[in-house]
Design a protein around this motif. Structure first.
Motif, PDB file in Angstrom:
ATOM      1  N   UNK A   8       0.836  -1.198   0.000  1.00 33.96           N
ATOM      2  CA  UNK A   8       0.000   0.000   0.000  1.00 33.96           C
ATOM      3  C   UNK A   8       0.873   1.251   0.000  1.00 33.96           C
ATOM      4  N   UNK A   9       0.514   2.210  -0.845  1.00 34.03           N
ATOM      5  CA  UNK A   9       1.193   3.502  -0.849  1.00 34.03           C
ATOM      6  C   UNK A   9       0.496   4.475   0.069  1.00 34.03           C
ATOM      7  N   UNK A  10       1.262   5.143   0.953  1.00 38.16           N
ATOM      8  CA  UNK A  10       0.696   6.043   1.950  1.00 38.16           C
ATOM      9  C   UNK A  10       0.661   7.500   1.509  1.00 38.16           C
ATOM     10  N   UNK A  11       1.052   7.775   0.272  1.00 40.34           N
ATOM     11  CA  UNK A  11       1.041   9.153  -0.189  1.00 40.34           C
ATOM     12  C   UNK A  11       2.258   9.925   0.279  1.00 40.34           C
ATOM     13  N   UNK A  12       2.359  11.204  -0.123  1.00 35.88           N
ATOM     14  CA  UNK A  12       3.578  11.965   0.127  1.00 35.88           C
ATOM     15  C   UNK A  12       3.742  12.478   1.552  1.00 35.88           C
ATOM     16  N   UNK A  13       2.679  12.489   2.363  1.00 39.63           N
ATOM     17  CA  UNK A  13       2.859  12.973   3.732  1.00 39.63           C
ATOM     18  C   UNK A  13       1.594  13.499   4.373  1.00 39.63           C
ATOM     19  N   UNK A  83      -2.827 -15.550   7.001  1.00 37.28           N
ATOM     20  CA  UNK A  83      -3.439 -14.226   6.925  1.00 37.28           C
ATOM     21  C   UNK A  83      -2.701 -13.279   5.989  1.00 37.28           C
ATOM     22  N   UNK A  84      -1.550 -13.700   5.455  1.00 37.74           N
ATOM     23  CA  UNK A  84      -0.771 -12.852   4.565  1.00 37.74           C
ATOM     24  C   UNK A  84      -0.197 -11.641   5.288  1.00 37.74           C
ATOM     25  N   UNK A  85       0.077 -10.582   4.531  1.00 33.57           N
ATOM     26  CA  UNK A  85       0.689  -9.387   5.116  1.00 33.57           C
ATOM     27  C   UNK A  85       0.274  -8.150   4.329  1.00 33.57           C
ATOM     28  N   UNK A  86       0.103  -7.046   5.048  1.00 35.40           N
ATOM     29  CA  UNK A  86      -0.089  -5.737   4.433  1.00 35.40           C
ATOM     30  C   UNK A  86       1.176  -4.932   4.724  1.00 35.40           C
ATOM     31  N   UNK A  87       1.828  -4.488   3.669  1.00 37.54           N
ATOM     32  CA  UNK A  87       3.095  -3.751   3.782  1.00 37.54           C
ATOM     33  C   UNK A  87       2.864  -2.343   3.232  1.00 37.54           C
ATOM     34  N   UNK A  88       3.101  -1.307   4.043  1.00 44.33           N
ATOM     35  CA  UNK A  88       2.813   0.069   3.648  1.00 44.33           C
ATOM     36  C   UNK A  88       4.101   0.872   3.501  1.00 44.33           C
ATOM     37  N   UNK A  89       4.154   1.649   2.445  1.00 46.17           N
ATOM     38  CA  UNK A  89       5.358   2.438   2.152  1.00 46.17           C
ATOM     39  C   UNK A  89       4.975   3.890   1.895  1.00 46.17           C
ATOM     40  N   UNK A  90       5.888   4.824   2.109  1.00 48.11           N
ATOM     41  CA  UNK A  90       5.611   6.225   1.778  1.00 48.11           C
ATOM     42  C   UNK A  90       5.379   6.400   0.286  1.00 48.11           C
TER      43      UNK A  90
END
Length: 482
Positions: A8-13, A83-90
């Motif tokens: 998942x992309x968290x957007x620029x800020x 359950x897998x994984x959700x990985x979030x990045x900026x």
């Protein structure tokens, strides 16, 4: 079907720039693994979710490659759970996220399903803050990767965003690379925390890039294009325009053969600038010489023979191949060993082809002194040379005596050639370019003779009316002055 790994992309800020799709994924998860908590939107993420980060991984490794490899390996291992994984990045998962590409590669190898949820990247708020349209042409480069180069892989006629200028060390290395292309005082613009309430844009000269105190992982530098076209691409476009229908009649009718004299003349103009150590003149003459190079490349492009990129690719590959002590693991003791290796590699490249002398590639159109110098340099690389300078000087004396003893014109011609060849050898042993030395001597003589003519004119006496003794006296006087 729910993917084993959701990125998942968290957007620029700014939390308001997290997409609705990303928000739904986050709030529906029991657990989310963050690449880093050092992102402005983290504190505003959906409540009731367990958030864990990989920040500690950065402390365990000296290189980012090792950091990203560990993160990718751990994310894929988490994805193997039921359950897998959700990985979030900026930002956006495909914008500057090296670990994401590695995660997807490892997931394919393990047969794990993946889903990438796009996010607003840094690009949108950064270009908004700068007021520029990326469709007008925009280059994007990571500051850390830029700092690993010696010359930037950028076109100076197109704007460039240098991202993740995270600290003064990274900024310093990037600046040094950039200054190999741009002038030190080229105006650039720094964007801090684009798209957030703390957004700031300020203009500074390039040389001050690493003198800023507030650099962090949300700092981007914008390098505007030069005020005047200066890239090789723009240069070749001008030449292509001159040769296109409706272009210049003179340029359109030129061929490789008609440009031979132009190429030779411009080469000598460069040498003349070097002889006088005139950097302003050299700057101009190198441009004139490049014009000839690109002119021939454009003609070849139009004829379908080759393109400029073919020439540059070939020479880049050759330089890397013939410098294993720089681009490989080979060790050398000094410059002489470099030249020996160069000849050895050339022989290996020729392989088992028909015999070809190492001297066969010397350009026969070279001036005789330059040709002699190149012959001697090449044979010296394989050890065919005098042991010291003394016997070289003695050889000159020997050849002079043989010339004086010559009995007919043919013999004198041959002995004079041997004498000149020996003099070139003396010059080589003293690190003097014989061609340049003679050219400078010619210029000195012409300057002094012009001064002699002016003195004679001032005395209202033509040279032909002066005695040799009078001219010699004036000549010695002029030599003492210049």
């Amino acid at each position: 079907m729910i993917a084993a790994i959701v990125i998942v992309g968290l957007g620029p800020g700014d939390p308001g720039q997290i997409t609705l799709e990303a928000w739904k994924v986050l709030e529906s998860a029991d657990e989310v693994h963050l690449r880093t908590r050092r992102h402005p939107s983290v504190d505003s993420l959906p409540e009731g979710v367990r958030y864990q980060s990989f920040d500690e991984v950065y402390e365990n490794h000296d290189s980012f490659d090792d950091v990203y490899e560990e993160i990718a390996t751990r994310v894929v291992a988490l994805g193997e759970r039921p359950q897998g994984v959700v990985y979030a990045v900026p930002g956006h998962p495909f914008m500057g996220e090296t670990a994401v590409a590695r995660i997807l590669e490892l997931a394919r190898q393990e047969g794990l399903s993946t889903r990438v949820v796009a996010g607003v990247s840094f690009l949108e708020p950064a270009t908004t803050a700068l007021g520029i349209d990326p469709f007008d042409g925009l280059q994007i480069c990571d500051a850390m990767l830029l700092g690993e180069r010696h010359h930037p892989n950028l076109c100076p006629d197109v704007g460039a965003l240098i991202v993740q200028v995270c600290d003064r060390y990274v900024a310093s290395r990037a600046k040094i690379t950039l200054m190999n292309l741009y002038h030190d005082d080229h105006p650039i613009r720094l964007v801090h925390r684009a798209g957030t309430a703390e957004q700031e844009v300020r203009e500074i000269p390039l040389y001050q890039l690493d003198r800023q105190e507030d650099l962090d992982h949300l700092t981007t530098a914008y390098i505007p294009p030069l005020s005047r076209p200066a890239s090789l691409s723009s240069f070749q476009d001008v030449i292509a325009r001159l040769r296109a229908p409706g272009g210049c009649p003179w340029d359109r009718k030129q061929t490789h053969q008609t440009l031979r004299s132009e190429l030779l003349e411009e080469t000598y103009e460069v040498l003349a600038a070097l002889d006088t150590d005139d950097m302003e003149d050299l700057e101009e003459e190198l441009g004139d010489l490049m014009l000839q190079v690109l002119f021939h490349a454009q003609i070849a492009t139009e004829d379908g023979d080759f393109k400029l990129i073919d020439s540059t690719q070939r020479i880049i590959e050759k330089l890397i191949r013939r410098h294993p002590h720089v681009f490989g693991e080979e060790k050398v003791a000094d410059a002489d060993e470099v030249l020996q290796n160069w000849e050895r590699i050339k022989r290996e490249e020729r392989g088992k082809e028909a015999f070809s002398s190492m001297l066969s590639g010397i350009n026969r159109a070279l001036p005789a002194l330059s040709q002699a110098m190149e012959i001697q340099r090449r044979v010296a690389r394989v050890g065919f040379d005098w042991a010291s300078a003394e016997p070289v000087t003695a050889k000159v004396q020997e050849e002079l005596q043989e010339f004086l003893r010559a009995s007919d014109a043919d013999e004198r011609l041959a002995e004079m050639g041997d004498l000149l060849f020996s003099l070139v050898n003396v010059a080589r042993w003293h690190d003097i370019d014989a061609e340049s030395a003679l050219r400078q001597a010619n210029q000195r003589f012409m300057d002094r003779f012009a001064a002699l003519e002016r003195r004679a004119q001032a005395q209202h006496r033509p040279l032909e009316e002066m005695t040799l003794e009078e001219m010699d006296a004036l000549w010695e006087q002029i030599k003492g002055e210049c």
